[in-house]
Design a protein around this motif. Structure first.
Motif, PDB file in Angstrom:
ATOM      1  N   UNK A  62       1.027  -1.223   0.154  1.00 57.45           N
ATOM      2  CA  UNK A  62      -0.077  -0.058  -0.026  1.00 57.45           C
ATOM      3  C   UNK A  62       1.111   1.097   0.125  1.00 57.45           C
ATOM      4  N   UNK A  63       1.915   1.526   0.880  1.00 56.60           N
ATOM      5  CA  UNK A  63       2.896   2.473   0.868  1.00 56.60           C
ATOM      6  C   UNK A  63       3.530   2.524  -0.350  1.00 56.60           C
ATOM      7  N   UNK A  64       3.830   1.589  -1.107  1.00 56.74           N
ATOM      8  CA  UNK A  64       4.611   1.726  -2.321  1.00 56.74           C
ATOM      9  C   UNK A  64       3.583   2.213  -3.357  1.00 56.74           C
ATOM     10  N   UNK A  65       2.592   1.583  -3.481  1.00 57.37           N
ATOM     11  CA  UNK A  65       1.291   2.114  -4.437  1.00 57.37           C
ATOM     12  C   UNK A  65       1.048   3.459  -4.066  1.00 57.37           C
ATOM     13  N   UNK A  66       0.816   3.903  -2.956  1.00 58.07           N
ATOM     14  CA  UNK A  66       0.812   5.421  -2.587  1.00 58.07           C
ATOM     15  C   UNK A  66       1.754   6.117  -3.294  1.00 58.07           C
ATOM     16  N   UNK A  67       2.994   5.746  -3.220  1.00 57.39           N
ATOM     17  CA  UNK A  67       3.912   6.549  -3.842  1.00 57.39           C
ATOM     18  C   UNK A  67       4.009   6.585  -5.206  1.00 57.39           C
ATOM     19  N   UNK A  68       3.603   5.381  -5.901  1.00 61.25           N
ATOM     20  CA  UNK A  68       3.326   5.561  -7.358  1.00 61.25           C
ATOM     21  C   UNK A  68       2.051   6.473  -7.901  1.00 61.25           C
ATOM     22  N   UNK A  69       1.125   6.244  -7.167  1.00 67.70           N
ATOM     23  CA  UNK A  69      -0.246   6.881  -7.486  1.00 67.70           C
ATOM     24  C   UNK A  69       0.124   8.586  -7.355  1.00 67.70           C
ATOM     25  N   UNK A  70       0.981   8.845  -6.107  1.00 63.78           N
ATOM     26  CA  UNK A  70       0.936  10.301  -6.077  1.00 63.78           C
ATOM     27  C   UNK A  70       1.940  10.734  -7.176  1.00 63.78           C
ATOM     28  N   UNK A  71       2.963   9.982  -7.628  1.00 57.76           N
ATOM     29  CA  UNK A  71       3.837  10.424  -8.414  1.00 57.76           C
ATOM     30  C   UNK A  71       2.983  10.749 -10.142  1.00 57.76           C
ATOM     31  N   UNK A  72       2.252   9.794 -10.391  1.00 57.93           N
ATOM     32  CA  UNK A  72       1.124   9.703 -11.653  1.00 57.93           C
ATOM     33  C   UNK A  72       0.326  11.058 -11.227  1.00 57.93           C
ATOM     34  N   UNK A  73      -0.181  11.136 -10.243  1.00 57.60           N
ATOM     35  CA  UNK A  73      -1.401  12.325 -10.067  1.00 57.60           C
ATOM     36  C   UNK A  73      -0.439  13.510 -10.099  1.00 57.60           C
ATOM     37  N   UNK A  74       0.748  13.739  -9.675  1.00 59.17           N
ATOM     38  CA  UNK A  74       1.306  14.905  -9.663  1.00 59.17           C
ATOM     39  C   UNK A  74       1.860  15.188 -11.068  1.00 59.17           C
ATOM     40  N   UNK A  75       2.097  14.096 -12.070  1.00 59.52           N
ATOM     41  CA  UNK A  75       2.691  14.357 -13.596  1.00 59.52           C
ATOM     42  C   UNK A  75       1.152  14.926 -14.137  1.00 59.52           C
ATOM     43  N   UNK A  76      -0.134  14.422 -13.831  1.00 60.10           N
ATOM     44  CA  UNK A  76      -1.250  15.253 -14.505  1.00 60.10           C
ATOM     45  C   UNK A  76      -1.233  16.365 -14.188  1.00 60.10           C
ATOM     46  N   UNK A  77      -1.150  16.808 -12.841  1.00 59.01           N
ATOM     47  CA  UNK A  77      -1.360  18.069 -12.644  1.00 59.01           C
ATOM     48  C   UNK A  77      -0.569  19.006 -13.107  1.00 59.01           C
ATOM     49  N   UNK A  78       0.929  18.548 -13.075  1.00 58.37           N
ATOM     50  CA  UNK A  78       1.997  19.442 -13.809  1.00 58.37           C
ATOM     51  C   UNK A  78       1.789  19.625 -15.241  1.00 58.37           C
ATOM     52  N   UNK A  79       1.174  18.707 -15.843  1.00 63.04           N
ATOM     53  CA  UNK A  79       1.084  19.000 -17.476  1.00 63.04           C
ATOM     54  C   UNK A  79      -0.239  19.740 -17.619  1.00 63.04           C
ATOM     55  N   UNK A  80      -1.342  20.034 -16.736  1.00 70.98           N
ATOM     56  CA  UNK A  80      -2.424  20.623 -16.852  1.00 70.98           C
ATOM     57  C   UNK A  80      -1.963  22.145 -16.479  1.00 70.98           C
ATOM     58  N   UNK A  81      -1.096  22.185 -15.860  1.00 69.53           N
ATOM     59  CA  UNK A  81      -0.761  23.553 -15.183  1.00 69.53           C
ATOM     60  C   UNK A  81       0.082  24.197 -16.177  1.00 69.53           C
ATOM     61  N   UNK A  82       0.650  23.518 -17.049  1.00 68.48           N
ATOM     62  CA  UNK A  82       1.401  24.428 -18.279  1.00 68.48           C
ATOM     63  C   UNK A  82       0.658  24.640 -19.461  1.00 68.48           C
ATOM     64  N   UNK A  83      -0.853  24.467 -19.266  1.00 63.96           N
ATOM     65  CA  UNK A  83      -1.908  24.917 -20.144  1.00 63.96           C
ATOM     66  C   UNK A  83      -2.764  26.139 -19.510  1.00 63.96           C
ATOM     67  N   UNK A  84      -2.750  27.391 -20.251  1.00 67.86           N
ATOM     68  CA  UNK A  84      -3.565  28.332 -19.902  1.00 67.86           C
ATOM     69  C   UNK A  84      -5.004  28.162 -20.286  1.00 67.86           C
ATOM     70  N   UNK A  85      -5.159  27.265 -21.226  1.00 58.54           N
ATOM     71  CA  UNK A  85      -6.639  27.050 -21.771  1.00 58.54           C
ATOM     72  C   UNK A  85      -7.303  25.892 -20.923  1.00 58.54           C
TER      73      UNK A  85
END
Length: 201
Positions: A62-85
């Motif tokens: 579960x702890x390993x899964x948490x780290x993986x899910x957190x990293x994926x979610x962060x990548x999604x948010x970072x990608x979205x944050x780069x767009x102004x539209x």
């Protein structure tokens, strides 16, 4: 440095070592074929240290899964944050998620083992805790911007999450993962465009 702070630092280092080794083994061998005895040996800690930090093998997973899910979610948010539209931000987050699904560790830990280890309902609840709020916020923003027709946000968010999770598992189990990712991306774009209000009429 005080004795207490040194102990806390050592404890954190032990936990990090266990997670690092466990992630490698879970990713390469899968949950079922990973033994805690080998994790302990490779991390150079005692079994007592393992059970000090984690209740059992599933708790470690579960702890390993948490780290993986957190990293994926962060990548999604970072990608979205780069767009102004608003619309491009939504699509960028979706593409970042699909790209993350090409990572062998994400495939094995998140998409293959997690549903089996946590159970269908347990995995669904875990998955929602990382992505549902962000997806709902993105849909609400798109509705407010007049890009998507006004509708029940909760319902739409759950339907999209369900379809994208199935698409992600399709990538994970495909013999040609790159091809599967391209095909899923094309279908996902058609799905999103079907939700978009046609302003040309």
């Amino acid at each position: 440095m005080t004795v207490k702070s040194r102990q806390a630092e050592n404890s954190a280092a032990t936990r990090a070592a266990l997670l690092r080794i466990a992630r490698r083994f879970f990713a390469e061998r899968g949950y079922a074929d990973t033994a805690t005895e080998e994790i302990v040996r490779r991390a150079r800690v005692t079994r007592g240290a393992l059970y000090h930090h984690f209740k059992d093998k599933q708790d470690l997973f579960r702890a390993v899964l948490h780290e993986e899910q957190s990293k994926v979610a962060a990548k999604c948010m970072e990608a979205a944050a780069k767009e102004s539209d608003t619309w491009r931000a939504l699509i960028a987050a979706n593409e970042a998620f699909l790209e993350a699904c090409l990572d062998p560790a994400v495939q094995q830990i998140v998409l293959i083992d997690a549903p089996a280890v946590l159970g269908t309902e347990g995995f669904r609840q875990s998955d929602e805790s990382y992505y549902l709020a962000g997806l709902k916020a993105a849909i609400e923003a798109a509705i407010a911007a007049g890009i998507i027709e006004k509708q029940p946000v909760e319902t739409l968010a759950h339907m999209i999450m369900g379809s994208m999770n199935e698409a992600a598992r399709l990538i994970a189990h495909a013999s040609d993962k790159e091809r599967a990712r391209r095909e899923v991306s094309e279908s996902a774009n058609r799905m999103w465009n079907g939700l978009r209000i046609d302003t040309t009429r």
